[in-house]
Design a protein around this motif. Structure first.
Motif, PDB file in Angstrom:
ATOM      1  N   GLU A  26      40.931  38.023  46.260  1.00  0.00           N
ATOM      2  CA  GLU A  26      41.886  38.618  47.196  1.00  0.00           C
ATOM      3  C   GLU A  26      42.716  39.701  46.517  1.00  0.00           C
ATOM      4  OE1 GLU A  26      44.134  35.345  48.649  1.00  0.00           O
ATOM      5  OE2 GLU A  26      42.506  34.546  49.896  1.00  0.00           O
ATOM      6  N   ASN A  27      43.118  39.443  45.301  1.00  0.00           N
ATOM      7  CA  ASN A  27      43.912  40.420  44.555  1.00  0.00           C
ATOM      8  C   ASN A  27      43.062  41.596  44.080  1.00  0.00           C
ATOM      9  OD1 ASN A  27      46.926  39.493  43.810  1.00  0.00           O
ATOM     10  ND2 ASN A  27      45.637  37.680  44.044  1.00  0.00           N
ATOM     11  N   ALA A  28      41.825  41.324  43.690  1.00  0.00           N
ATOM     12  CA  ALA A  28      40.939  42.384  43.198  1.00  0.00           C
ATOM     13  C   ALA A  28      40.633  43.422  44.271  1.00  0.00           C
ATOM     14  CB  ALA A  28      39.640  41.781  42.671  1.00  0.00           C
ATOM     15  N   LEU A  29      40.628  42.988  45.520  1.00  0.00           N
ATOM     16  CA  LEU A  29      40.330  43.913  46.623  1.00  0.00           C
ATOM     17  C   LEU A  29      41.461  44.893  46.902  1.00  0.00           C
ATOM     18  CD1 LEU A  29      38.584  41.503  49.158  1.00  0.00           C
ATOM     19  CD2 LEU A  29      37.496  43.271  47.765  1.00  0.00           C
TER      20      LEU A  29
ATOM     21  N   ILE B  81      21.635  41.434  36.538  1.00  0.00           N
ATOM     22  CA  ILE B  81      21.878  40.783  37.823  1.00  0.00           C
ATOM     23  C   ILE B  81      22.865  39.621  37.681  1.00  0.00           C
ATOM     24  CG2 ILE B  81      20.843  39.369  39.645  1.00  0.00           C
ATOM     25  CD1 ILE B  81      18.357  41.017  39.490  1.00  0.00           C
ATOM     26  N   VAL B  82      22.721  38.834  36.631  1.00  0.00           N
ATOM     27  CA  VAL B  82      23.561  37.640  36.467  1.00  0.00           C
ATOM     28  C   VAL B  82      25.036  38.009  36.378  1.00  0.00           C
ATOM     29  CG1 VAL B  82      24.107  35.703  34.958  1.00  0.00           C
ATOM     30  CG2 VAL B  82      21.717  36.306  35.384  1.00  0.00           C
ATOM     31  N   LYS B  83      25.376  38.940  35.502  1.00  0.00           N
ATOM     32  CA  LYS B  83      26.779  39.312  35.332  1.00  0.00           C
ATOM     33  C   LYS B  83      27.280  40.189  36.478  1.00  0.00           C
ATOM     34  CE  LYS B  83      27.705  37.021  31.618  1.00  0.00           C
ATOM     35  NZ  LYS B  83      28.691  35.916  31.615  1.00  0.00           N
ATOM     36  N   ALA B  84      26.399  40.947  37.105  1.00  0.00           N
ATOM     37  CA  ALA B  84      26.800  41.716  38.287  1.00  0.00           C
ATOM     38  C   ALA B  84      27.181  40.751  39.415  1.00  0.00           C
ATOM     39  CB  ALA B  84      25.681  42.642  38.735  1.00  0.00           C
ATOM     40  N   SER B  85      26.433  39.660  39.525  1.00  0.00           N
ATOM     41  CA  SER B  85      26.739  38.654  40.543  1.00  0.00           C
ATOM     42  C   SER B  85      28.035  37.925  40.208  1.00  0.00           C
ATOM     43  CB  SER B  85      25.585  37.657  40.665  1.00  0.00           C
ATOM     44  OG  SER B  85      25.754  36.825  41.789  1.00  0.00           O
ATOM     45  N   PHE B  86      28.301  37.708  38.924  1.00  0.00           N
ATOM     46  CA  PHE B  86      29.559  37.116  38.485  1.00  0.00           C
ATOM     47  C   PHE B  86      30.723  38.045  38.847  1.00  0.00           C
ATOM     48  CE2 PHE B  86      32.196  35.930  34.484  1.00  0.00           C
ATOM     49  CZ  PHE B  86      32.965  35.030  35.205  1.00  0.00           C
ATOM     50  N   PHE B  87      30.535  39.333  38.617  1.00  0.00           N
ATOM     51  CA  PHE B  87      31.529  40.341  38.993  1.00  0.00           C
ATOM     52  C   PHE B  87      31.795  40.261  40.493  1.00  0.00           C
ATOM     53  CE2 PHE B  87      33.003  44.659  37.268  1.00  0.00           C
ATOM     54  CZ  PHE B  87      33.936  44.856  38.266  1.00  0.00           C
ATOM     55  N   ALA B  88      30.728  40.173  41.276  1.00  0.00           N
ATOM     56  CA  ALA B  88      30.869  40.076  42.733  1.00  0.00           C
ATOM     57  C   ALA B  88      31.603  38.794  43.117  1.00  0.00           C
ATOM     58  CB  ALA B  88      29.492  40.114  43.385  1.00  0.00           C
ATOM     59  N   GLN B  89      31.265  37.706  42.460  1.00  0.00           N
ATOM     60  CA  GLN B  89      31.903  36.427  42.765  1.00  0.00           C
ATOM     61  C   GLN B  89      33.420  36.516  42.598  1.00  0.00           C
ATOM     62  OE1 GLN B  89      30.816  33.133  40.152  1.00  0.00           O
ATOM     63  NE2 GLN B  89      30.744  31.748  41.911  1.00  0.00           N
ATOM     64  N   MET B  90      33.859  37.231  41.563  1.00  0.00           N
ATOM     65  CA  MET B  90      35.284  37.323  41.278  1.00  0.00           C
ATOM     66  C   MET B  90      35.999  38.422  42.069  1.00  0.00           C
ATOM     67  SD  MET B  90      35.573  36.570  37.186  1.00  0.00           S
ATOM     68  CE  MET B  90      37.362  36.618  37.269  1.00  0.00           C
TER      69      MET B  90
ATOM     70  N   SER C 273      38.561  27.559  45.351  1.00  0.00           N
ATOM     71  CA  SER C 273      39.640  27.939  46.280  1.00  0.00           C
ATOM     72  C   SER C 273      40.919  28.281  45.534  1.00  0.00           C
ATOM     73  CB  SER C 273      39.910  26.799  47.268  1.00  0.00           C
ATOM     74  OG  SER C 273      38.776  26.540  48.069  1.00  0.00           O
ATOM     75  N   LYS C 274      41.206  27.521  44.492  1.00  0.00           N
ATOM     76  CA  LYS C 274      42.448  27.692  43.741  1.00  0.00           C
ATOM     77  C   LYS C 274      42.435  28.954  42.883  1.00  0.00           C
ATOM     78  CE  LYS C 274      45.546  25.138  40.641  1.00  0.00           C
ATOM     79  NZ  LYS C 274      45.657  26.131  39.566  1.00  0.00           N
ATOM     80  N   ASP C 275      41.280  29.279  42.318  1.00  0.00           N
ATOM     81  CA  ASP C 275      41.205  30.388  41.365  1.00  0.00           C
ATOM     82  C   ASP C 275      40.371  31.571  41.859  1.00  0.00           C
ATOM     83  OD1 ASP C 275      42.808  29.025  39.430  1.00  0.00           O
ATOM     84  OD2 ASP C 275      41.060  27.842  38.845  1.00  0.00           O
ATOM     85  N   CYS C 276      39.106  31.331  42.158  1.00  0.00           N
ATOM     86  CA  CYS C 276      38.219  32.439  42.508  1.00  0.00           C
ATOM     87  C   CYS C 276      38.702  33.212  43.736  1.00  0.00           C
ATOM     88  CB  CYS C 276      36.795  31.942  42.741  1.00  0.00           C
ATOM     89  SG  CYS C 276      35.616  33.272  43.083  1.00  0.00           S
TER      90      CYS C 276
END
Length: 203
Positions: free
Chosen positions: A13-16, A103-112, A5-8
């Motif tokens: 929100e900013n990345a969008l 897939i792993v890093k693409a999902s990390f990208f999506a997470q952020m 909640s604090k970081d991700c």
């Protein structure tokens, strides 16, 4: 408040809305491939200074960097669509167009960028009892099979917990495994805020 909640969530929100933050996420994801998390501030600073000529964009990472910078507007639009629709599978598929992202890093990208997804890296795969190559995508794999792999990947991490669970537990795990480098999970999590050009805790 959880690290997620604090970081991700703040990063996403900013990345969008901020294309520079979106690109920074891309750089951080690429740089993190097979590199210790503790060196991310140094490597990001070098990329900010030297761009694609950074020595840390070795191998296919430079191609990935070029791709993200060339297609950031389109990918950011897809991120916003994913946020509205909840169609994480399609967003991860689009991110797989980027050279050097599996897939792993693409999902990390999506997470952020949409606050959904999970980075089942070597740490997490070991925790799950899976081989590092378990979700690797052969270059010859047909599109339908890639779709199935993405769905299977998302099903695996969701069985264990939500995106927040994976973010929080990964940060705590890395802090525990590298006590000489990190003092806490909160510090590990704060390194992600490099995407906002903020200094992590302790830097």
């Amino acid at each position: 408040m959880s690290y997620f909640s604090k970081d991700c969530k703040v990063i996403a929100e900013n990345a969008l809305t901020d294309l520079d933050v979106f690109k920074n996420v891309g750089s951080l994801v690429l740089l993190s491939i097979r590199q210790p998390w503790i060196v991310m501030p140094q490597q990001m600073a070098d990329v900010w200074e030297k761009g694609r000529e950074s020595k840390y964009l070795f191998g296919h990472k430079r191609q990935g960097f070029d791709f993200i910078n060339a297609h950031a507007s389109r990918l950011q639009r897809l991120a916003r669509e994913c946020k509205e629709s909840g169609d994480l599978d399609s967003y991860v598929l689009a991110l797989l167009e980027c050279p050097n992202l599996g897939i792993v890093k693409a999902s990390f990208f999506a997470q952020m960028t949409v606050a959904d997804g999970a980075c089942l890296d070597s740490h997490n795969l070991k925790r799950l009892g899976l081989a590092e190559t378990f979700f690797r995508l052969p270059k010859t794999l047909k599109l339908d099979s890639v779709h199935k792999r993405i769905r299977a990947y998302n099903a695996v991490w969701r069985t264990e917990g939500d995106s927040a669970y994976w973010w929080n537990t990964w940060c705590d795990h890395v802090a525990k495994q590298t006590r000489n480098a990190f003092e806490s999970g909160a510090q590990v999590s704060s390194y992600h805020r490099l995407a906002l050009r903020e200094s992590p805790i302790g830097i």
